[in-house]
Scaffold this motif. Structure first.
Motif, PDB file in Angstrom:
ATOM      1  N   TYR A  71       0.736  -1.560  -0.132  1.00  0.00           N
ATOM      2  CA  TYR A  71       0.293  -0.188  -0.294  1.00  0.00           C
ATOM      3  C   TYR A  71       1.012   1.025  -0.145  1.00  0.00           C
ATOM      4  N   ILE A  72       0.464   2.284  -0.581  1.00  0.00           N
ATOM      5  CA  ILE A  72       1.429   3.437  -0.758  1.00  0.00           C
ATOM      6  C   ILE A  72       0.278   4.332  -0.177  1.00  0.00           C
ATOM      7  N   LEU A  73       1.577   5.405   1.181  1.00  0.00           N
ATOM      8  CA  LEU A  73       0.425   6.355   1.824  1.00  0.00           C
ATOM      9  C   LEU A  73       0.832   7.396   0.695  1.00  0.00           C
ATOM     10  N   THR A  74       0.145   8.413   0.033  1.00  0.00           N
ATOM     11  CA  THR A  74       0.647   9.764  -0.399  1.00  0.00           C
ATOM     12  C   THR A  74       0.338  10.542   0.594  1.00  0.00           C
ATOM     13  N   PHE A  75       1.442  11.812   0.869  1.00  0.00           N
ATOM     14  CA  PHE A  75       1.093  13.240   1.108  1.00  0.00           C
ATOM     15  C   PHE A  75       1.278  14.493   0.570  1.00  0.00           C
ATOM     16  N   LYS A  86       8.099  12.206  -5.356  1.00  0.00           N
ATOM     17  CA  LYS A  86       6.674  12.353  -4.254  1.00  0.00           C
ATOM     18  C   LYS A  86       6.480  11.556  -2.965  1.00  0.00           C
ATOM     19  N   ARG A  87       5.792  12.073  -2.227  1.00  0.00           N
ATOM     20  CA  ARG A  87       5.905  12.311  -0.671  1.00  0.00           C
ATOM     21  C   ARG A  87       5.060  10.790  -0.943  1.00  0.00           C
ATOM     22  N   GLU A  88       5.903   9.746  -0.749  1.00  0.00           N
ATOM     23  CA  GLU A  88       5.295   8.800  -0.336  1.00  0.00           C
ATOM     24  C   GLU A  88       5.891   7.662   0.520  1.00  0.00           C
ATOM     25  N   ALA A 122       8.643  -0.008   4.090  1.00  0.00           N
ATOM     26  CA  ALA A 122       9.490  -0.419   2.545  1.00  0.00           C
ATOM     27  C   ALA A 122       9.828   0.597   2.423  1.00  0.00           C
ATOM     28  N   SER A 123      11.365   1.233   1.320  1.00  0.00           N
ATOM     29  CA  SER A 123      11.831   2.261   1.153  1.00  0.00           C
ATOM     30  C   SER A 123      11.488   2.507  -0.319  1.00  0.00           C
ATOM     31  N   THR A 124      10.939   4.293  -0.299  1.00  0.00           N
ATOM     32  CA  THR A 124      10.677   5.109  -1.481  1.00  0.00           C
ATOM     33  C   THR A 124      11.661   5.595  -2.006  1.00  0.00           C
ATOM     34  N   PRO A 125      11.535   6.169  -2.834  1.00  0.00           N
ATOM     35  CA  PRO A 125      12.936   7.769  -3.068  1.00  0.00           C
ATOM     36  C   PRO A 125      12.691   8.895  -1.719  1.00  0.00           C
ATOM     37  N   TRP A 126      11.007   9.353  -1.558  1.00  0.00           N
ATOM     38  CA  TRP A 126      11.419   9.947  -0.591  1.00  0.00           C
ATOM     39  C   TRP A 126      11.859   9.688   1.205  1.00  0.00           C
ATOM     40  N   THR A 127      11.717   8.508   1.672  1.00  0.00           N
ATOM     41  CA  THR A 127      11.517   7.717   2.273  1.00  0.00           C
ATOM     42  C   THR A 127      13.515   7.097   2.391  1.00  0.00           C
ATOM     43  N   GLU A 128      14.209   7.357   1.621  1.00  0.00           N
ATOM     44  CA  GLU A 128      15.477   6.674   1.388  1.00  0.00           C
ATOM     45  C   GLU A 128      16.464   7.047   2.089  1.00  0.00           C
ATOM     46  N   ALA A 129      16.302   8.336   2.505  1.00  0.00           N
ATOM     47  CA  ALA A 129      17.717   8.978   3.947  1.00  0.00           C
ATOM     48  C   ALA A 129      16.763   8.324   5.203  1.00  0.00           C
TER      49      ALA A 129
END
Length: 681
Positions: A71-75, A86-88, A122-129
């Protein structure tokens, strides 16, 4: 022996088939419920956060004994560009099917459940850091046990991390969620604890410790959260290079709502053990507020707006965003709706305590409906029907606070104490001079009463001016000057408009949730065709004139045309025009009632005045529609009654005309009517 082995094998095959079938059927059911849960979560997010924040199922792979879903939670954010990341946040669910998950059986647990769900981020480009800061481990891990009746028990944890990004540093001490959630979030019970959070951008710093959120609530018929909510904060510190430091310790907030036949009663308790401003102790505070007779339909949007505003404040806590004019108007509009049931409010008490003494306020008030002011901000009249309040102020407490406020490094203690004593006495003398209360045993006691729009202080009728005068003495004049300068309206809003800009009226329509289409008249001037909605008119137009080549215009005509089948009695039209000065009504060539109102910018006009006149126009459109229908019904009733009376008179005349006589089928005329001779006396 072979028969026994065959029998045993057959039984095992049957059991395996039955178990597989039950597990497969459970997988289908869990998938259906997961989609329903996503819809319920999105509804909850729209009410408590924002309708732009969405949870969506990205993938679902169903197996016989287990499934995997993501599931993807988008902000989304208004500041995001088309090329921005994308803020995900991505969540992955490992689902073990019921009624007897294989994982449980292998662990010796044979209890029946709907499903067991293991969740991790799980990692996304926005949460990678964030993943890199947590050594590539999931920062959210959770276990969910879904019972056969659909009730889910959750145990989720968020790992601690220390994240640096440009000038921003976030130190998160970890969090845990324990909750029990019913189907479609209809009832919720649980506890969220947060160890610590420190955020700084080099200018502003927020430090939170020991946060606990508890809830035990269920959703009413309209989705109103009915039940108990508790909030506790061990300590909160807000500091900025441009403002004094604010410190709170041991903050407790408890709110309880009860619903009875569409009316809501509520109670809120706030307890602040210690408040410090600029490292000066201000004491402790307690507040108890009770509300009754609130409309659930009016209260729900206000709670939703409060939740969204609070979440937005938390999301931008280092640089808070002020409320927009549209949001302020919504608050007043919702307050206007809450007043329709004439609710009551009690404060019991507001207590302020320091080591030198304590002061308190108790209040009981019955409120009444009040119309919104022009422009939608504020009320045209007082909302207080009756009020009874008692204020008790400790003179030693005031002395200590004044002394503390005057103390500065290197100042003469004796001199400062003398100044503080003199200032405290001045305030008390002023209160006595204005007859705001009596000082006895070191306490200033004032009693306030409002009834029939009259204010009485200690039994004497008076105006509110003495109170305002006393309050002004507590506020430094320099601070008032700064606030006045900061509160001034910008030049675009404050200056009078010499012409009417169509975009201004278009913005007013949009803020009022009206839909419209643009067109041009025979002279080429702009016309806004407004959808009548439920106003009762057949057509509403805003017609600009005097625009010429200038994009702004000199005058605007607001016109509402009603259906031709609504024939307005002329007497009603004349009476209505006499009673209403802002608009006029006439009957056009098609025999349709028309209501018109002019707005002229000759000599200049302020935007508040424009908003007020547009609001008045739509109010008159609705009121005229209601009165028109009532007048037409009254006219129809009169006509029907007159027709009935005429028909009855004609029937009586016809009955009288056909009275029979012997030898003739016609009644004799008056001239030939025979009468008996008069009897002698």
């Amino acid at each position: 022996m072979k028969k026994r082995l065959i029998l045993i094998a057959s039984v095992l095959v049957a059991l395996i088939a039955a178990y597989s079938g039950a597990s497969l059927w459970s997988g289908f059911r869990i998938q259906e419920q997961s989609y329903a849960a996503v819809d319920a979560i999105n509804l909850h997010l729209s009410r408590t956060w924002s309708d732009q924040i969405r949870l969506a199922a990205r993938d679902y792979q169903r197996g016989i004994f287990s499934s995997q879903a993501s599931y993807i939670l988008t902000f989304p954010s208004k500041q995001d560009s088309a090329t921005a990341i994308k803020r995900e946040i991505l969540f992955v669910n490992e689902i073990s099917h019921g009624p007897f998950p294989l994982k449980n059986i292998l662990n010796g647990d044979f209890s029946a459940v709907g499903a067991l769900i293991d969740t991790h981020s799980a990692s996304t480009p926005w949460t990678e850091a964030l993943f890199n800061a947590n050594q590539n481990r999931p920062f959210v891990v959770g276990q969910t046990r879904v019972a056969t009746n659909g009730v889910a028990k959750l145990l989720w944890t968020a790992a601690a991390f220390d994240l640096r990004q440009d000038a921003l540093r976030v130190q998160f001490g970890g969090a845990q969620l324990k909750a029990e959630v019913g189907p479609r979030f209809r009832n919720r019970k649980g506890e969220l604890t947060l160890e610590a959070l420190n955020m700084t951008d080099g200018h502003t710093t927020i430090d939170l410790k020991g946060v606990k959120l508890e809830t035990d609530a269920k959703s009413g018929a309209l989705g109103l959260p009915v039940g108990i909510n508790k909030r506790e904060i061990a300590s909160l510190t807000w500091s900025s290079v441009n403002a004094p430091t604010l410190e709170l310790e041991k903050v407790k907030l408890r709110t309880e709502l009860a619903l009875d036949d569409a009316e809501v009663s509520g109670e809120t308790r706030i307890d602040i053990h210690s408040l410090s401003i600029a490292q000066k102790k201000m004491g402790s505070f307690k507040l108890g507020v009770t509300l009754d007779k609130l409309s659930d339909r009016a209260l729900l949007p206000m709670i939703e707006l409060y939740n969204r505003t609070l979440i937005r404040l938390i999301s931008h806590i280092l640089a808070p965003e002020p409320l927009s004019a549209a949001e302020i108007k919504k608050i007043w509009l919702q307050l206007h709706g809450l007043l329709k049931n004439s609710p009551s409010i009690r404060i019991e008490p507001l207590l302020w305590e320091t080591p030198a003494g304590k002061s308190q306020l108790t209040l009981s008030a019955a409120l009444k409906p009040a119309e919104l002011a022009n422009g939608g901000i504020g009320l045209r009249e007082s909302l207080i029907n009756t009020l009874d309040a008692t204020l008790t102020v400790s003179q030693p407490m005031v002395n200590a606070l004044v002394l503390q406020s005057m103390q500065t490094p290197g100042s003469n203690p004796a001199k400062i104490k003398g100044l503080a004593d003199r200032e405290s006495r001045r305030l008390v003398d002023l209160a006595a001079q204005l007859k705001l209360g009596r000082v006895q045993n070191g306490l200033l006691v004032s009693h306030f009463n409002v009834q029939n729009d009259a204010l009485r202080i200690n039994g004497q009728r008076t105006s509110a001016e003495p109170i305002l005068k006393l309050l002004s003495t507590f506020v430094p004049s320099a601070w008032l000057a700064n606030q006045a300068a900061a509160g001034q309206v910008g030049p675009d809003e404050a200056s009078a408009l010499q012409h009417l800009d169509p975009s201004v009226l278009a913005a007013i329509l949009s803020d009022g949730d009206f839909t419209y289409q643009e067109s041009r008249d025979a002279d080429g001037d702009l016309v806004l065709n407004v959808a009548p909605s439920d106003l009762g008119a057949n057509k509403i137009e805003i017609i600009f004139s005097g625009c010429r080549k200038d994009p702004t215009c000199e005058d605007v005509l607001l016109r509402a045309t009603y259906p031709t089948n609504q024939t307005a009695p002329l007497k009603f039209v004349n009476d209505w025009n006499l009673r209403n000065r802002w608009a006029r009504v006439f009957i056009n060539d098609l025999n349709a009632p028309v209501l018109e109102m002019d707005i002229s910018a000759y000599g200049g006009i302020g935007q508040d005045a424009i908003e007020g006149m547009v609001s008045t126009f739509f109010k008159l459109v609705r009121e005229f529609s209601i009165e028109l229908k009532a007048a037409e019904k009254a006219a129809a009733d009169i006509a029907e009654k007159a027709a009935a009376e005429k028909a009855a008179a004609e029937a009586a005349a016809a009955a009288k005309a056909v009275t029979p006589e012997s030898g003739s089928s016609h009644s004799p005329s008056k001239d030939t009517l025979q009468t008996d001779p008069p009897k002698p006396n």
